[in-house]
Design a protein around this motif. Structure first.
Motif, PDB file in Angstrom:
ATOM      1  N   THR A  36       2.611   6.006  -3.672  1.00  0.00           N
ATOM      2  CA  THR A  36       3.906   5.838  -2.989  1.00  0.00           C
ATOM      3  C   THR A  36       3.808   6.367  -1.561  1.00  0.00           C
ATOM      4  O   THR A  36       2.755   6.854  -1.135  1.00  0.00           O
ATOM      5  CB  THR A  36       5.010   6.621  -3.721  1.00  0.00           C
ATOM      6  N   SER A  37       4.931   6.317  -0.852  1.00  0.00           N
ATOM      7  CA  SER A  37       4.948   6.829   0.528  1.00  0.00           C
ATOM      8  C   SER A  37       4.590   8.320   0.577  1.00  0.00           C
ATOM      9  O   SER A  37       4.123   8.822   1.591  1.00  0.00           O
ATOM     10  CB  SER A  37       6.325   6.604   1.160  1.00  0.00           C
ATOM     11  N   HIS A  38       4.774   9.051  -0.545  1.00  0.00           N
ATOM     12  CA  HIS A  38       4.418  10.479  -0.587  1.00  0.00           C
ATOM     13  C   HIS A  38       2.904  10.674  -0.531  1.00  0.00           C
ATOM     14  O   HIS A  38       2.414  11.777  -0.293  1.00  0.00           O
ATOM     15  CB  HIS A  38       4.963  11.141  -1.849  1.00  0.00           C
ATOM     16  N   ASP A  39       2.151   9.597  -0.815  1.00  0.00           N
ATOM     17  CA  ASP A  39       0.690   9.696  -0.817  1.00  0.00           C
ATOM     18  C   ASP A  39       0.066   9.201   0.485  1.00  0.00           C
ATOM     19  O   ASP A  39      -1.155   9.127   0.595  1.00  0.00           O
ATOM     20  CB  ASP A  39       0.120   8.881  -1.989  1.00  0.00           C
ATOM     21  N   VAL A  40       0.901   8.849   1.454  1.00  0.00           N
ATOM     22  CA  VAL A  40       0.378   8.395   2.746  1.00  0.00           C
ATOM     23  C   VAL A  40      -0.345   9.560   3.419  1.00  0.00           C
ATOM     24  O   VAL A  40       0.219  10.634   3.578  1.00  0.00           O
ATOM     25  CB  VAL A  40       1.512   7.854   3.648  1.00  0.00           C
ATOM     26  N   VAL A  41      -1.620   9.329   3.776  1.00  0.00           N
ATOM     27  CA  VAL A  41      -2.396  10.420   4.374  1.00  0.00           C
ATOM     28  C   VAL A  41      -2.736  10.129   5.833  1.00  0.00           C
ATOM     29  O   VAL A  41      -3.640  10.716   6.398  1.00  0.00           O
ATOM     30  CB  VAL A  41      -3.681  10.712   3.566  1.00  0.00           C
ATOM     31  N   ARG A  42      -1.990   9.219   6.440  1.00  0.00           N
ATOM     32  CA  ARG A  42      -2.108   9.026   7.884  1.00  0.00           C
ATOM     33  C   ARG A  42      -1.092   9.965   8.539  1.00  0.00           C
ATOM     34  O   ARG A  42      -0.600  10.888   7.919  1.00  0.00           O
ATOM     35  CB  ARG A  42      -1.822   7.565   8.240  1.00  0.00           C
ATOM     36  N   GLY A  90      -2.019   3.196   4.120  1.00  0.00           N
ATOM     37  CA  GLY A  90      -2.279   4.593   4.464  1.00  0.00           C
ATOM     38  C   GLY A  90      -2.358   5.542   3.296  1.00  0.00           C
ATOM     39  O   GLY A  90      -2.447   6.752   3.475  1.00  0.00           O
ATOM     40  N   THR A  91      -2.336   5.013   2.044  1.00  0.00           N
ATOM     41  CA  THR A  91      -2.386   5.904   0.879  1.00  0.00           C
ATOM     42  C   THR A  91      -3.819   6.146   0.408  1.00  0.00           C
ATOM     43  O   THR A  91      -4.036   6.797  -0.604  1.00  0.00           O
ATOM     44  CB  THR A  91      -1.533   5.346  -0.287  1.00  0.00           C
ATOM     45  N   GLY A  92      -4.802   5.612   1.127  1.00  0.00           N
ATOM     46  CA  GLY A  92      -6.201   5.886   0.799  1.00  0.00           C
ATOM     47  C   GLY A  92      -6.754   5.040  -0.339  1.00  0.00           C
ATOM     48  O   GLY A  92      -7.810   5.349  -0.872  1.00  0.00           O
ATOM     49  N   LYS A  93      -6.054   3.961  -0.694  1.00  0.00           N
ATOM     50  CA  LYS A  93      -6.480   3.134  -1.841  1.00  0.00           C
ATOM     51  C   LYS A  93      -7.913   2.632  -1.664  1.00  0.00           C
ATOM     52  O   LYS A  93      -8.766   2.827  -2.523  1.00  0.00           O
ATOM     53  CB  LYS A  93      -5.570   1.893  -2.008  1.00  0.00           C
ATOM     54  N   THR A  94      -8.150   1.970  -0.539  1.00  0.00           N
ATOM     55  CA  THR A  94      -9.468   1.359  -0.291  1.00  0.00           C
ATOM     56  C   THR A  94     -10.490   2.441   0.048  1.00  0.00           C
ATOM     57  O   THR A  94     -11.622   2.417  -0.448  1.00  0.00           O
ATOM     58  CB  THR A  94      -9.376   0.345   0.868  1.00  0.00           C
ATOM     59  N   TYR A  95     -10.098   3.398   0.857  1.00  0.00           N
ATOM     60  CA  TYR A  95     -11.018   4.427   1.336  1.00  0.00           C
ATOM     61  C   TYR A  95     -11.592   5.240   0.172  1.00  0.00           C
ATOM     62  O   TYR A  95     -12.799   5.477   0.091  1.00  0.00           O
ATOM     63  CB  TYR A  95     -10.277   5.330   2.317  1.00  0.00           C
ATOM     64  N   LEU A  96     -10.722   5.658  -0.759  1.00  0.00           N
ATOM     65  CA  LEU A  96     -11.184   6.452  -1.902  1.00  0.00           C
ATOM     66  C   LEU A  96     -12.038   5.597  -2.838  1.00  0.00           C
ATOM     67  O   LEU A  96     -13.026   6.083  -3.403  1.00  0.00           O
ATOM     68  CB  LEU A  96      -9.994   7.055  -2.659  1.00  0.00           C
ATOM     69  N   ALA A  97     -11.672   4.322  -3.006  1.00  0.00           N
ATOM     70  CA  ALA A  97     -12.469   3.418  -3.848  1.00  0.00           C
ATOM     71  C   ALA A  97     -13.867   3.246  -3.259  1.00  0.00           C
ATOM     72  O   ALA A  97     -14.872   3.251  -3.977  1.00  0.00           O
ATOM     73  CB  ALA A  97     -11.771   2.069  -3.984  1.00  0.00           C
ATOM     74  N   MET A  98     -13.937   3.116  -1.918  1.00  0.00           N
ATOM     75  CA  MET A  98     -15.235   2.979  -1.249  1.00  0.00           C
ATOM     76  C   MET A  98     -16.075   4.250  -1.455  1.00  0.00           C
ATOM     77  O   MET A  98     -17.282   4.168  -1.689  1.00  0.00           O
ATOM     78  CB  MET A  98     -15.030   2.754   0.248  1.00  0.00           C
ATOM     79  N   ALA A  99     -15.425   5.407  -1.360  1.00  0.00           N
ATOM     80  CA  ALA A  99     -16.145   6.672  -1.557  1.00  0.00           C
ATOM     81  C   ALA A  99     -16.714   6.740  -2.979  1.00  0.00           C
ATOM     82  O   ALA A  99     -17.856   7.172  -3.185  1.00  0.00           O
ATOM     83  CB  ALA A  99     -15.219   7.861  -1.289  1.00  0.00           C
ATOM     84  N   LYS A 100     -15.926   6.303  -3.972  1.00  0.00           N
ATOM     85  CA  LYS A 100     -16.397   6.297  -5.363  1.00  0.00           C
ATOM     86  C   LYS A 100     -17.557   5.301  -5.530  1.00  0.00           C
ATOM     87  O   LYS A 100     -18.483   5.550  -6.301  1.00  0.00           O
ATOM     88  CB  LYS A 100     -15.260   5.932  -6.321  1.00  0.00           C
ATOM     89  N   ALA A 101     -17.487   4.174  -4.809  1.00  0.00           N
ATOM     90  CA  ALA A 101     -18.560   3.169  -4.888  1.00  0.00           C
ATOM     91  C   ALA A 101     -19.866   3.743  -4.335  1.00  0.00           C
ATOM     92  O   ALA A 101     -20.935   3.613  -4.955  1.00  0.00           O
ATOM     93  CB  ALA A 101     -18.161   1.912  -4.118  1.00  0.00           C
ATOM     94  N   VAL A 102     -19.781   4.395  -3.177  1.00  0.00           N
ATOM     95  CA  VAL A 102     -20.983   4.985  -2.562  1.00  0.00           C
ATOM     96  C   VAL A 102     -21.534   6.090  -3.462  1.00  0.00           C
ATOM     97  O   VAL A 102     -22.753   6.208  -3.656  1.00  0.00           O
ATOM     98  CB  VAL A 102     -20.668   5.507  -1.137  1.00  0.00           C
ATOM     99  N   GLN A 103     -20.627   6.894  -4.034  1.00  0.00           N
ATOM    100  CA  GLN A 103     -21.050   7.960  -4.957  1.00  0.00           C
ATOM    101  C   GLN A 103     -21.786   7.346  -6.169  1.00  0.00           C
ATOM    102  O   GLN A 103     -22.832   7.844  -6.589  1.00  0.00           O
ATOM    103  CB  GLN A 103     -19.820   8.745  -5.436  1.00  0.00           C
TER     104      GLN A 103
END
Length: 329
Positions: free
Chosen positions: A286-292, A128-141
């Motif tokens: 960390t858990s502080h970066d969980v964006v769910r 839930g920290t957006g690791k994969t999601y943000l990487a995918m966004a950078k890939a598409v960009q």
């Protein structure tokens, strides 16, 4: 004032709760704060940051206000950085289908910036920290701005022991359960009708890690997801696929290893081997970066406390996933 204070003063209530030592008054178009000098100064900084965000046309949410307060408090305690909440919350990565993808926490912004600066980046942190999601966004960009010619998404199909023969259907139907979360993220970022066309042309490739062996990947943005489920040999094999003009992002959660007992995690080992190597960067979330949902962060913390108290092997098997490997965003 509605945009500053929120509908029904919802944002004001979040601020009042966070700063009990400051008395906040609203009269007409004026906001004043009285009380502890240190808290009042923080309230003033918070409203300044909120105004900067609002001027970009981006709305403030309760979540964004809470994250801004956390960043300001961290910077007061000497844990912050040059980045301000407004800089973090207004950094656009990708605008697609009427929504904008941007980092929501300081660590997420640093992770995204590291992907720009380094050839190989590891994003390590809980679900839930957006690791994969943000990487995918950078890939598409990167694909849209023609920095790369193709995107390659891969993850180890660990539950099938990389042997997919017993599953019915074509190759894409066989790998689907393992790669479904990657498809889901792609559908958020690209016109769904264009995805089959891009995949047929080889511009986007989604495949299990076993299919990477023996290849050199040039002019590509390559993402290895669920990297905690690679063996040390697989990790080395994957890293040595790197070709010219390519970028690699490796994401994983070392507390969710699904490998059979006794198998070492390549992601755990690689930190000891590559830490400090030039052009390789480790971003730790960390858990502080969980964006769910907020509760997810508290659940992650509770599991960590349990594991440290009971001395389990990093919660390796307790934190496993469903057989489909499916994970929400």
């Amino acid at each position: 004032m509605v945009t500053v204070l929120g509908s029904g003063d919802s944002l004001l209530r979040v601020i009042e709760k966070a700063f009990p030592a400051a008395d906040i008054h609203v009269r007409g178009n004026e906001i004043s704060a009285v009380g502890d000098a240190h808290e009042v100064a923080l309230v003033q900084r918070l409203f300044d940051e909120m105004m900067l965000v609002l001027r970009t046309g981006q709305p403030m949410t309760e979540d964004a206000v809470e994250r801004s307060i956390a960043m300001l408090r961290a910077s007061e305690n000497g844990e912050g950085a040059e980045e301000t909440p407004a800089q973090v919350l207004t950094q656009n990565i990708l605008s697609s289908r009427g929504r904008t993808i941007r980092p929501k926490t300081l660590n997420q912004k640093r992770y995204v910036d590291a992907i720009d600066k380094h050839t190989i980046v590891f994003g390590i942190g809980p679900a839930g920290t957006g690791k994969t999601y943000l990487a995918m966004a950078k890939a598409v960009q990167a694909l849209q701005s023609k920095q790369v010619n193709r995107i390659i998404l891969t993850r180890p199909a660990v539950e099938a022991g990389e042997r997919l023969g017993f599953l019915p259907g074509t190759l894409y139907e066989k790998i689907d359960p393992y790669l479904r979360p990657l498809y889901d993220a792609l559908h958020d970022m690209l016109d769904p009708d264009s995805i089959p066309r891009l995949m047929a042309a080889g511009t986007i490739e989604v495949a299990p890690l076993a299919y990477m062996r023996g290849r050199t990947l040039n002019d590509a943005f390559i993402i290895l997801d669920e990297a905690q489920n690679t063996s040390p040999e697989q990790m080395k094999m994957f890293l040595t696929r790197l070709g010219f003009e390519s970028k690699i992002v490796i994401t994983g959660d070392v507390t969710q290893v699904d490998l059979p007992g006794g198998t070492k995690s390549g992601l755990r080992q690689v930190q000891d081997i590559l830490e400090g190597l030039e052009d390789v960067h480790f971003s730790r979330l960390t858990s502080h970066d969980v964006v769910r949902h907020k509760l997810v962060g508290r659940i992650v913390d509770a599991y960590e406390m349990y594991d440290s108290k009971h001395g389990t092997e990093n919660g390796a098997h307790q934190g496993g996933r469903s057989k489909s490997g499916h994970k929400g965003k």
